[in-house]
Design a protein around this motif. Structure first.
Motif, PDB file in Angstrom:
ATOM      1  N   VAL A   1      38.636  57.415  46.350  1.00 12.01           N
ATOM      2  CA  VAL A   1      40.064  57.712  46.212  1.00 12.01           C
ATOM      3  C   VAL A   1      40.222  59.089  45.568  1.00 12.01           C
ATOM      4  CG1 VAL A   1      42.274  56.910  45.313  1.00 12.01           C
ATOM      5  CG2 VAL A   1      40.512  55.243  45.967  1.00 12.01           C
ATOM      6  N   TYR A   2      41.054  59.930  46.196  1.00  6.82           N
ATOM      7  CA  TYR A   2      41.238  61.312  45.777  1.00  6.82           C
ATOM      8  C   TYR A   2      42.703  61.602  45.456  1.00  6.82           C
ATOM      9  CZ  TYR A   2      36.606  62.087  47.770  1.00  6.82           C
ATOM     10  OH  TYR A   2      35.267  62.028  48.047  1.00  6.82           O
ATOM     11  N   LEU A   3      42.883  62.553  44.538  1.00  7.14           N
ATOM     12  CA  LEU A   3      44.196  63.114  44.247  1.00  7.14           C
ATOM     13  C   LEU A   3      44.052  64.620  44.326  1.00  7.14           C
ATOM     14  CD1 LEU A   3      47.159  62.600  43.282  1.00  7.14           C
ATOM     15  CD2 LEU A   3      46.309  63.145  40.980  1.00  7.14           C
ATOM     16  N   SER A   4      44.845  65.234  45.173  1.00  7.50           N
ATOM     17  CA  SER A   4      44.810  66.678  45.333  1.00  7.50           C
ATOM     18  C   SER A   4      45.455  67.372  44.141  1.00  7.50           C
ATOM     19  CB  SER A   4      45.543  67.091  46.605  1.00  7.50           C
ATOM     20  OG  SER A   4      45.654  68.498  46.683  1.00  7.50           O
ATOM     21  N   VAL A   5      44.911  68.520  43.797  1.00 13.91           N
ATOM     22  CA  VAL A   5      45.539  69.353  42.779  1.00 13.91           C
ATOM     23  C   VAL A   5      46.944  69.752  43.230  1.00 13.91           C
ATOM     24  CG1 VAL A   5      44.623  71.573  43.576  1.00 13.91           C
ATOM     25  CG2 VAL A   5      45.129  71.253  41.167  1.00 13.91           C
ATOM     26  N   ALA A   6      47.209  69.724  44.525  1.00 12.54           N
ATOM     27  CA  ALA A   6      48.563  70.004  45.032  1.00 12.54           C
ATOM     28  C   ALA A   6      49.549  68.957  44.517  1.00 12.54           C
ATOM     29  CB  ALA A   6      48.573  70.036  46.557  1.00 12.54           C
ATOM     30  N   SER A   7      49.109  67.714  44.391  1.00  9.67           N
ATOM     31  CA  SER A   7      49.980  66.666  43.859  1.00  9.67           C
ATOM     32  C   SER A   7      50.254  66.870  42.377  1.00  9.67           C
ATOM     33  CB  SER A   7      49.349  65.292  44.099  1.00  9.67           C
ATOM     34  OG  SER A   7      49.380  64.980  45.474  1.00  9.67           O
ATOM     35  N   VAL A   8      49.252  67.301  41.648  1.00 13.24           N
ATOM     36  CA  VAL A   8      49.449  67.600  40.227  1.00 13.24           C
ATOM     37  C   VAL A   8      50.425  68.770  40.089  1.00 13.24           C
ATOM     38  CG1 VAL A   8      48.324  68.292  38.077  1.00 13.24           C
ATOM     39  CG2 VAL A   8      47.171  66.695  39.637  1.00 13.24           C
ATOM     40  N   TRP A   9      50.247  69.777  40.912  1.00 16.83           N
ATOM     41  CA  TRP A   9      51.131  70.939  40.913  1.00 16.83           C
ATOM     42  C   TRP A   9      52.574  70.500  41.195  1.00 16.83           C
ATOM     43  CZ3 TRP A   9      50.673  75.066  45.332  1.00 16.83           C
ATOM     44  CH2 TRP A   9      51.509  76.148  45.078  1.00 16.83           C
TER      45      TRP A   9
ATOM     46  N   ALA B   1      54.124  61.963  28.581  1.00 19.53           N
ATOM     47  CA  ALA B   1      53.468  63.104  27.934  1.00 19.53           C
ATOM     48  C   ALA B   1      53.510  64.267  28.911  1.00 19.53           C
ATOM     49  CB  ALA B   1      52.028  62.743  27.579  1.00 19.53           C
ATOM     50  N   PRO B   2      53.256  65.482  28.459  1.00 21.34           N
ATOM     51  CA  PRO B   2      53.242  66.632  29.366  1.00 21.34           C
ATOM     52  C   PRO B   2      52.251  66.390  30.517  1.00 21.34           C
ATOM     53  CG  PRO B   2      53.226  67.393  27.109  1.00 21.34           C
ATOM     54  CD  PRO B   2      53.033  65.906  27.061  1.00 21.34           C
ATOM     55  N   PRO B   3      52.614  66.794  31.733  1.00 17.34           N
ATOM     56  CA  PRO B   3      51.791  66.486  32.903  1.00 17.34           C
ATOM     57  C   PRO B   3      50.381  67.068  32.859  1.00 17.34           C
ATOM     58  CG  PRO B   3      53.550  68.001  33.492  1.00 17.34           C
ATOM     59  CD  PRO B   3      53.819  67.540  32.098  1.00 17.34           C
ATOM     60  N   ALA B   4      50.203  68.224  32.234  1.00 18.83           N
ATOM     61  CA  ALA B   4      48.868  68.829  32.167  1.00 18.83           C
ATOM     62  C   ALA B   4      47.912  67.952  31.356  1.00 18.83           C
ATOM     63  CB  ALA B   4      48.948  70.222  31.570  1.00 18.83           C
ATOM     64  N   GLU B   5      48.452  67.153  30.483  1.00 18.06           N
ATOM     65  CA  GLU B   5      47.665  66.224  29.665  1.00 18.06           C
ATOM     66  C   GLU B   5      47.630  64.833  30.309  1.00 18.06           C
ATOM     67  OE1 GLU B   5      48.948  63.808  25.699  1.00 18.06           O
ATOM     68  OE2 GLU B   5      49.225  65.974  25.631  1.00 18.06           O
ATOM     69  N   TYR B   6      48.794  64.327  30.676  1.00 17.08           N
ATOM     70  CA  TYR B   6      48.953  62.955  31.141  1.00 17.08           C
ATOM     71  C   TYR B   6      48.298  62.687  32.500  1.00 17.08           C
ATOM     72  CZ  TYR B   6      51.378  58.690  32.635  1.00 17.08           C
ATOM     73  OH  TYR B   6      51.675  57.433  33.103  1.00 17.08           O
TER      74      TYR B   6
END
Length: 130
Positions: free
Chosen positions: A35-43, A58-63
């Motif tokens: 199972v993968y999550l793209s950095v595009a989704s985090v962005w 919490a802030p997304p960069a942490e959470y």
């Protein structure tokens, strides 16, 4: 199966949201699947959070990275190889994040877990909702 979670599916999964289809939950928890999550989704999530459209505890960069790791989901970076697939996509979907997910799915031979019907307009494997 190699599965790529769309942003909303990842968020539903980590929050145990009842909107998450049972088939997506089962596939995400199946130890035989990658199972993968793209950095595009985090962005995308970071942008929505900054605009006040995505409340998070919490802030997304942490959470988000903590949640990804806690759920055994692998991060998928964006590299130049995805750009040739992206350039070949017809403009069927206006969402640039979803178009990038489609390109990455094609590049890495991934099946996308999404409830977005517009993603289905592309020749990419989708995880059935039912």
């Amino acid at each position: 199966m190699k599965l790529l979670l769309d942003t909303h599916v990842f968020l539903w999964y980590i929050t145990a949201d009842p909107k998450l289809p049972a088939t997506f939950l089962a596939a995400s928890q199946d130890p035989s699947n990658e199972v993968y999550l793209s950095v595009a989704s985090v962005w995308e999530a970071v942008i929505r959070y900054q605009l006040g459209k995505l409340p998070l505890p919490a802030p997304p960069a942490e959470y988000l990275p903590k949640q990804r790791e806690a759920h055994g989901i692998v991060g998928l970076a964006i590299d130049e190889g995805a750009m040739s697939f992206l350039a070949g996509l017809q403009p069927l979907h206006r969402d640039p994040f979803d178009r990038l997910l489609v390109a990455q799915a094609l590049q890495h031979e991934l099946t996308i877990a999404t409830v977005d019907p517009d993603v289905g307009a592309y020749p990419v494997p989708l995880l059935p909702v039912t």
